[in-house]
Structure formats: structure tokens, C-alpha cells
Enzyme design. Structure first.
Site, short mmCIF file in Angstrom:
data_model
loop_
_atom_site.label_atom_id
_atom_site.label_comp_id
_atom_site.label_asym_id
_atom_site.label_seq_id
_atom_site.Cartn_x
_atom_site.Cartn_y
_atom_site.Cartn_z
N GLU A 83 5.30 -1.76 -10.27
CA GLU A 83 5.42 -3.22 -10.37
C GLU A 83 5.06 -3.78 -9.02
O GLU A 83 5.64 -3.40 -8.00
CB GLU A 83 6.86 -3.63 -10.74
CG GLU A 83 7.21 -3.34 -12.18
CD GLU A 83 6.30 -4.01 -13.20
OE1 GLU A 83 5.68 -5.04 -12.87
OE2 GLU A 83 6.18 -3.46 -14.31
N LYS B 152 14.52 6.23 -2.65
CA LYS B 152 14.16 5.79 -1.30
C LYS B 152 14.12 4.27 -1.28
O LYS B 152 13.20 3.65 -1.80
CB LYS B 152 12.79 6.33 -0.88
CG LYS B 152 12.56 6.11 0.62
CD LYS B 152 11.14 5.75 0.96
CE LYS B 152 10.89 4.30 1.13
NZ LYS B 152 11.60 3.58 2.19
N CYS C 157 8.82 -11.60 -6.31
CA CYS C 157 7.51 -11.26 -6.87
C CYS C 157 7.08 -12.31 -7.89
O CYS C 157 5.89 -12.50 -8.13
CB CYS C 157 7.56 -9.89 -7.51
SG CYS C 157 8.93 -9.73 -8.63
N GLY D 270 6.79 -2.83 -5.28
CA GLY D 270 6.41 -3.18 -3.91
C GLY D 270 5.01 -3.77 -3.90
O GLY D 270 4.57 -4.37 -4.89
N SER D 271 4.31 -3.55 -2.80
CA SER D 271 3.02 -4.21 -2.62
C SER D 271 1.90 -3.43 -3.32
O SER D 271 2.03 -2.23 -3.59
CB SER D 271 2.72 -4.32 -1.13
OG SER D 271 2.66 -3.02 -0.58
N ASN D 272 0.78 -4.10 -3.54
CA ASN D 272 -0.35 -3.46 -4.24
C ASN D 272 -0.96 -2.28 -3.48
O ASN D 272 -1.20 -1.24 -4.09
CB ASN D 272 -1.43 -4.50 -4.53
CG ASN D 272 -1.06 -5.28 -5.76
OD1 ASN D 272 0.02 -5.84 -5.82
ND2 ASN D 272 -1.92 -5.28 -6.76
N VAL E 156 0.33 -0.18 -1.40
CA VAL E 156 1.21 0.99 -1.46
C VAL E 156 1.26 1.54 -2.88
O VAL E 156 1.18 2.75 -3.10
CB VAL E 156 2.63 0.64 -0.93
CG1 VAL E 156 3.58 1.80 -1.17
CG2 VAL E 156 2.57 0.30 0.55
N GLY E 157 1.34 0.64 -3.85
CA GLY E 157 1.37 1.07 -5.25
C GLY E 157 0.14 1.91 -5.60
O GLY E 157 0.22 2.94 -6.26
N GLU F 262 -1.19 -12.99 -1.99
CA GLU F 262 0.26 -13.14 -2.05
C GLU F 262 0.78 -13.34 -0.62
O GLU F 262 0.55 -12.52 0.25
CB GLU F 262 0.89 -11.89 -2.66
CG GLU F 262 2.38 -12.03 -2.83
CD GLU F 262 3.01 -10.79 -3.43
OE1 GLU F 262 2.75 -9.69 -2.93
OE2 GLU F 262 3.77 -10.93 -4.40
P1 NAP Z 1 5.99 -2.39 0.32
O1 NAP Z 1 5.62 -2.44 1.73
O2 NAP Z 1 4.98 -1.90 -0.66
O3 NAP Z 1 7.30 -1.49 0.23
C1 NAP Z 1 7.93 -1.17 -0.97
C2 NAP Z 1 8.58 0.20 -0.84
O4 NAP Z 1 7.56 1.19 -0.66
C3 NAP Z 1 9.50 0.33 0.38
O5 NAP Z 1 10.57 1.17 0.05
C4 NAP Z 1 8.58 0.98 1.40
O6 NAP Z 1 9.28 1.69 2.39
C5 NAP Z 1 7.79 1.94 0.52
N1 NAP Z 1 6.53 2.38 1.08
C6 NAP Z 1 5.81 1.84 2.10
N2 NAP Z 1 4.70 2.58 2.33
C7 NAP Z 1 4.72 3.60 1.46
C8 NAP Z 1 3.84 4.70 1.19
N3 NAP Z 1 2.71 4.90 1.88
N4 NAP Z 1 4.17 5.54 0.19
C9 NAP Z 1 5.28 5.36 -0.54
N5 NAP Z 1 6.15 4.36 -0.32
C10 NAP Z 1 5.88 3.48 0.65
O7 NAP Z 1 6.47 -3.79 -0.24
P2 NAP Z 1 7.53 -4.78 0.44
O8 NAP Z 1 6.83 -5.54 1.49
O9 NAP Z 1 8.77 -4.05 0.77
O10 NAP Z 1 7.89 -5.71 -0.80
C11 NAP Z 1 7.17 -6.85 -1.10
C12 NAP Z 1 6.19 -6.57 -2.23
O11 NAP Z 1 6.87 -6.15 -3.39
C13 NAP Z 1 5.44 -7.80 -2.65
O12 NAP Z 1 4.09 -7.50 -2.86
C14 NAP Z 1 6.08 -8.18 -3.97
O13 NAP Z 1 5.30 -8.93 -4.84
C15 NAP Z 1 6.42 -6.86 -4.53
N6 NAP Z 1 7.47 -6.99 -5.52
C16 NAP Z 1 7.13 -6.83 -6.84
C17 NAP Z 1 8.09 -6.95 -7.83
C18 NAP Z 1 7.73 -6.76 -9.26
O14 NAP Z 1 8.60 -6.44 -10.04
N7 NAP Z 1 6.48 -6.92 -9.65
C19 NAP Z 1 9.41 -7.20 -7.48
C20 NAP Z 1 9.72 -7.38 -6.13
C21 NAP Z 1 8.73 -7.24 -5.17
P3 NAP Z 1 9.64 1.05 3.85
O15 NAP Z 1 9.57 -0.42 3.71
O16 NAP Z 1 11.00 1.56 4.12
O17 NAP Z 1 8.63 1.60 4.78
#
Ligand code: NAP
Ligand code: MG
Length: 489
Positions: free
Chosen positions: A256, A181, A290, A234-236, A238-239, A391
């Protein structure tokens, strides 16, 4: 938004080797953040029934795929690498249109995707176990690494090729099937990657793509009993939700997440090097990495000189559409991302930090239709402020002065995150203290905070990860289980 009529190209889910609309017929538009009138594509807004179909296909394909010889799986990954390489410009341009990073950066990232496929193609031929001396001299004892089964891959929009590849390629190499996804924001890029796997000839059901919202398809992956491992970036918040759902049903998971990555500039630093690396780390990809630099902690003796050089250089950065060759800094990836960044800038001002440069949305001329924010530098930032702690994921730097190196490291560690950190110094004592005392998964000396090598383990400490690592030889730890075998002779 549900789109009813448009001329933009349509993309589909990829389930069991076939291209499928969402069962509901619902779609959403993927927009260009440099020009919101440019619709990059129309993608499905899938529901749980689409996810169920993908999970069923992935389970049906799992046994035959796991029994295929590792080198044969590797051959398919090599094929995928060659196809991706042949489409590098098209996929990179799609990425730029979909999420805004410059075409140069997008090409570099797509090339990284090719390299990741080749690295894990090679893993198909490497060792998957050890022989361990048995207490019974006539016995033979050894381990075999076996796949988990079906792996759910949930990825963000900021690296729409590299992150999916560093999860999907090892998952496949070690014999798992995949339900992916992607972030909806970069779903067209994802569909083009699924085409690469399709044309490489992976058997139906081995790779599946389900495009839909995080709360429906993403949460569905976390909860699905047919998914045996989940890899998330992704974000904390959601993780955390994903890990709770996975833990409740006993599935393996890997997270991550965010960072608030510091750079320390020691009094003996090469200032030009430190300034260039700070700017690159903080503002490339519009600060949406990130590992992006967001706090810059400078020893007070050299603070005025560093600050002057940093501002001078920051003011020269060219902002615009990432497809325009002269652009150094593209837009924020979406309107909501831009709003978040602007609200943090406002909070910084309200909390009493001093805005030194930038801070505004740019709307002059052709920028009016995009989500452009000036590169922004604050000073007089204190550890209680939101711009020090949270962040932002945008082009914003917080400058902080430190009395000495010890205080600098203490400030750098004053964060719930621990993804990456850098120091600029020529003093070996400083280098050793930094390596020893800095709590981060990636510590870098005389190099920017951003930058990851595919052959080395990557991941964060503290709240930045689930304490697992990705990439390099670390990937086998997550994507396999160990079976210990004893044979009585
Ligand atoms: P996000 O909102 O957490 O989204 C990441 C993924 O999770 C997307 O595919 C999103 O889908 C999905 N998602 C959203 N809500 C969910 C839920 N309740 N259950 C399961 N999956 C869900 O993060 P983002 O805003 O896209 O990305 C930015 C974040 O990623 C930042 O915090 C950044 O630091 C982090 N990041 C970390 C790394 C690392 O390796 N540490 C690398 C890159 C980014 P939809 O968006 O399609 O709704
Ligand atoms: Mg977009």
C-alpha cells in the site's frame, strides 16, 4: 545517530517472547517533532543477526500456532484488545510525542487499533473455506484457507497503531506468525504495542518486533528466505524494491503506497461542506495521511466563492504541540519530512503557481524547537507542476479550476496514483459519472478523501498499491493460501 548517554527510557526488540537489545548494542533516539530536545526513547538499531533470530523464532512457533483452533487464537486477540484499550491514553500520548499528530487524533487511532483487534478476533471463529460440488457424486470437495507461515510486516510512521494492527491482527487470526519492522520514527509506540501482545500471552515467537533501519531490517525482511509473505505500507520507491526482492524469491507480497488524492467541487456543491471537508482532508494529521487531500479541482463558476471561504477558514487553524488541547494542527513528523514539504513549496513558487496563504516554517516562541509548517494553499497550479503530480505528505493544497465536470474528472485522473478521491455535488448525474469514471480504490461522495472503515476493503489503483486490498474480509485473501481438498467416497 548513535546515542551513548541519555536519561530517556530504553526500549528493546521483542524476539521469541523476550526483550532484547540489538546484538551490536547500537541504538538510536526517537525524538519529539514538536520539541526536538525531547527524547521520547532510545531504541535498538538492529542488524541482520537480530532479524535472523526473530525469523528463526517465528518459524519455530509457526506450526503450533497454525494448529491452534481459530477461536482460541481469537481469544488472545480479544485479550490484546482489552489491554490496548486500558492503555489507550498512554499509547496515544506516546504517538503524539513521537510523530506529532494531535492527542485527539492519536486517541481515535488507538481506539481504531482496539476495534481492529476485536474484528479479527472474531475472524478466528468465521468460515475458512467453501464446499464445491464435485463431478464425482460420491466425492466431497472443499477448500481450506491455510496460513502462509511467517509474515513480515513493514509499517510507516503516519499511523503507528492502526496500520500495524490492520496487518498483524489478521495475520495472527488466520494462523501466521509475525516479524514486524516498524518505522524507526515511531519505534517507541511500536515497543508499547509489542508489550500489549506480550502481556496478552501470545506464545513465544508468534509476534516478534525488530526495530532498525529500512535499508537493513526492512530490506532484510524482503530478502529473507524464512519469510513467506510481506505486507508493506509506505512510499512507492521502497514498495517497488520490496516487491522486486519478494518476486525474485517467490514470496507473496502486498503493497500500500502513496496517493495524490483529488477533491472535485462541482458548481452545485454545498460550499461550506466542501470547504470543511477539504480542510479536514488536507490538513488533519498535518497532511500526512496516505488518503490526504492534495489537489482540489473546482468548477470555475463557484471557484471565487470556494477559494474565499477556504482561505478564511485555513487562516484560523491553530498550530502547535499536539498535546496542547487547543492545537488543531501539529508539526511535521520529523525534520526531514519538514524539509521535504518546504522544498515542494519552494518548487511550487519556482514553477509559477501562486501562493495564496501559508508557505513558511513557523519558529515563533515555543514553535522554534519543532518542525512546524503553516497550512499552505496554492492556485494557478497546472498538471505539469511537481505540486500537482508528486505526493508531498504535508499541509499543502493545490487549487485547480475546471471548465466543467468532465474536465474536472479528467484532471483528477491525471495522476500516477489512484488511492482515494471525493466529489462534492448534489446532482445524481455527477455522482454516477464520478463513481464510474474516477480511477481510485476509494471514491467518496460529499465526504473528505481521508477516512477508512476497518470492515471495508482498503487499497489503491494504479501506482498506489499492488492491486491487493487490506482490511475487512479482504484480509483473508492475502494472509492465507487456498487448499482444495477432494475426498473420494
Ligand atoms: P517509507 O520511507 O517507504 O517507509 C515505510 C517503511 O519502510 C518504514 O518502516 C521504513 O523504515 C521501511 N523502509 C525504508 N526503506 C526500506 C527498504 N529499502 N526496504 C524495506 N523497508 C524499507 O515511507 P514513510 O515515509 O515512512 O511513509 C510515508 C509513505 O507511506 C507515503 O508515501 C504514504 O503515502 C505512504 N502510506 C501509504 C498508506 C496506504 O495505505 N496506501 C498508508 C500510510 C502511508 P525506516 O523508516 O525505519 O527506515
Ligand atoms: Mg519522532
Amino acid at each position: 545517530m548513535t546515542v551513548t548517554q541519555t536519561t530517556a527510557p530504553q526500549y528493546r526488540n521483542y524476539i521469541n517472547g523476550e526483550w532484547k537489545d540489538a546484538a551490536s548494542g547500537n541504538t538510536v533516539a526517537s525524538l519529539n517533532p514538536a520539541n526536538r530536545h525531547d527524547v521520547v526513547g532510545i531504541v535498538p538499531n538492529s542488524g541482520r543477526e537480530d532479524l535472523d533470530a526473530a525469523v528463526a523464532a517465528a518459524n519455530a512457533a509457526a506450526k503450533a500456532w497454525s494448529r491452534m483452533a481459530g477461536p482460541a487464537r481469537g481469544q488472545l486477540l480479544y485479550k490484546a484488545a482489552n489491554i490496548l484499550e486500558s492503555r489507550l491514553d498512554d499509547i496515544a500520548a506516546t504517538m503524539t510525542r513521537e510523530m506529532g499528530k494531535t492527542f485527539g487524533e492519536a486517541k481515535g487511532e488507538t481506539a481504531r487499533g482496539v476495534a481492529l483487534l476485536r474484528y479479527y478476533a472474531g475472524e478466528g471463529s468465521r468460515k475458512i473455506g467453501d464446499v464445491i460440488p464435485a463431478s464425482d457424486a460420491s466425492g466431497l470437495m472443499f477448500t481450506i484457507r491455510v496460513p502462509l507461515g511467517v509474515v513480515g510486516v513493514i509499517t510507516p510512521w503516519n499511523f503507528p497503531v492502526a496500520i500495524p494492527m490492520w496487518k498483524i491482527a489478521p495475520a495472527l487470526a488466520y494462523g501466521n506468525t509475525v516479524v514486524w519492522k516498524p518505522a524507526t520514527e515511531t519505534a517507541v509506540t511500536a515497543a508499547k504495542l509489542a508489550e500489549v501482545f506480550h502481556e496478552a500471552g501470545f506464545p513465544p515467537g508468534v509476534v516478534n518486533l525488530v526495530i532498525g533501519s529500512g535499508s537493513v531490517v526492512g530490506q532484510g525482511i524482503a530478502e529473507h528466505p524464512g519469510i513467506h509473505g510481506i505486507s508493506f505500507t509506505g512510499s512507492n520507491p521502497v514498495g517497488k524494491r520490496i516487491s522486486q526482492a519478494a518476486l525474485a524469491r517467490g514470496a507473496k507480497y502486498q503493497l500500500e503506497m502513496g496517493g495524490k488524492n483529488p477533491v472535485i467541487v462541482a458548481r452545485d456543491a454545498d460550499l461550506d461542506l466542501a470547504v470543511n471537508a477539504t480542510i479536514s482532508g488536507a490538513f488533519r494529521s498535518t497532511g500526512q495521511k496516505c488518503t490526504a487531500t492534495s489537489r482540489v479541482i473546482v468548477e470555475k463558476d463557484i471557484y471565487p466563492a470556494f477559494r474565499e471561504k477556504l482561505l478564511e477558514k485555513t487562516r484560523t487553524l491553530r498550530i502547535g504541540d499536539g498535546l496542547d488541547e487547543s492545537t488543531w494542527l501539529g508539526p511535521c513528523a520529523s525534520e526531514s519530512q519538514m524539509e521535504t514539504v518546504l522544498s515542494y513549496i519552494q518548487k511550487g513558487v519556482e514553477e509559477g503557481a501562486t501562493l495564496l496563504c501559508g508557505g513558511r516554517r513557523l519558529t515563533e516562541g515555543r514553535l522554534a524547537d519543532g518542525f512546524f509548517v503553516e497550512p499552505t494553499v496554492f492556485e494557478n497550479v497546472t498538471p505539469d507542476m511537481a505540486i500537482f503530480r508528486e505526493e508531498i505528505f504535508g499541509p499543502v493544497i493545490a487549487l485547480v479550476q475546471a471548465e466543467n465536470l468532465e474536465e474536472a474528472i479528467r484532471l483528477a485522473n491525471d495522476s500516477e496514483y489512484g488511492l482515494s478521491a471525493s466529489i462534492f455535488t448534489r446532482d445524481i448525474g455527477n455522482v454516477l459519472a464520478f463513481i464510474r469514471d474516477m480511477d481510485a480504490g476509494l471514491v467518496r461522495v460529499n465526504e473528505e478523501t481521508a477516512g477508512v472503515e476497518l470492515q471495508a476493503p482498503f487499497g489503491g489503483m494504479k501506482q498506489s498499491s499492488s492491486h491487493s486490498r487490506e482490511q475487512g474480509t479482504a484480509a483473508i485473501e492475502f494472509y492465507t493460501s487456498v487448499k482444495t481438498v477432494f475426498i473420494k467416497g
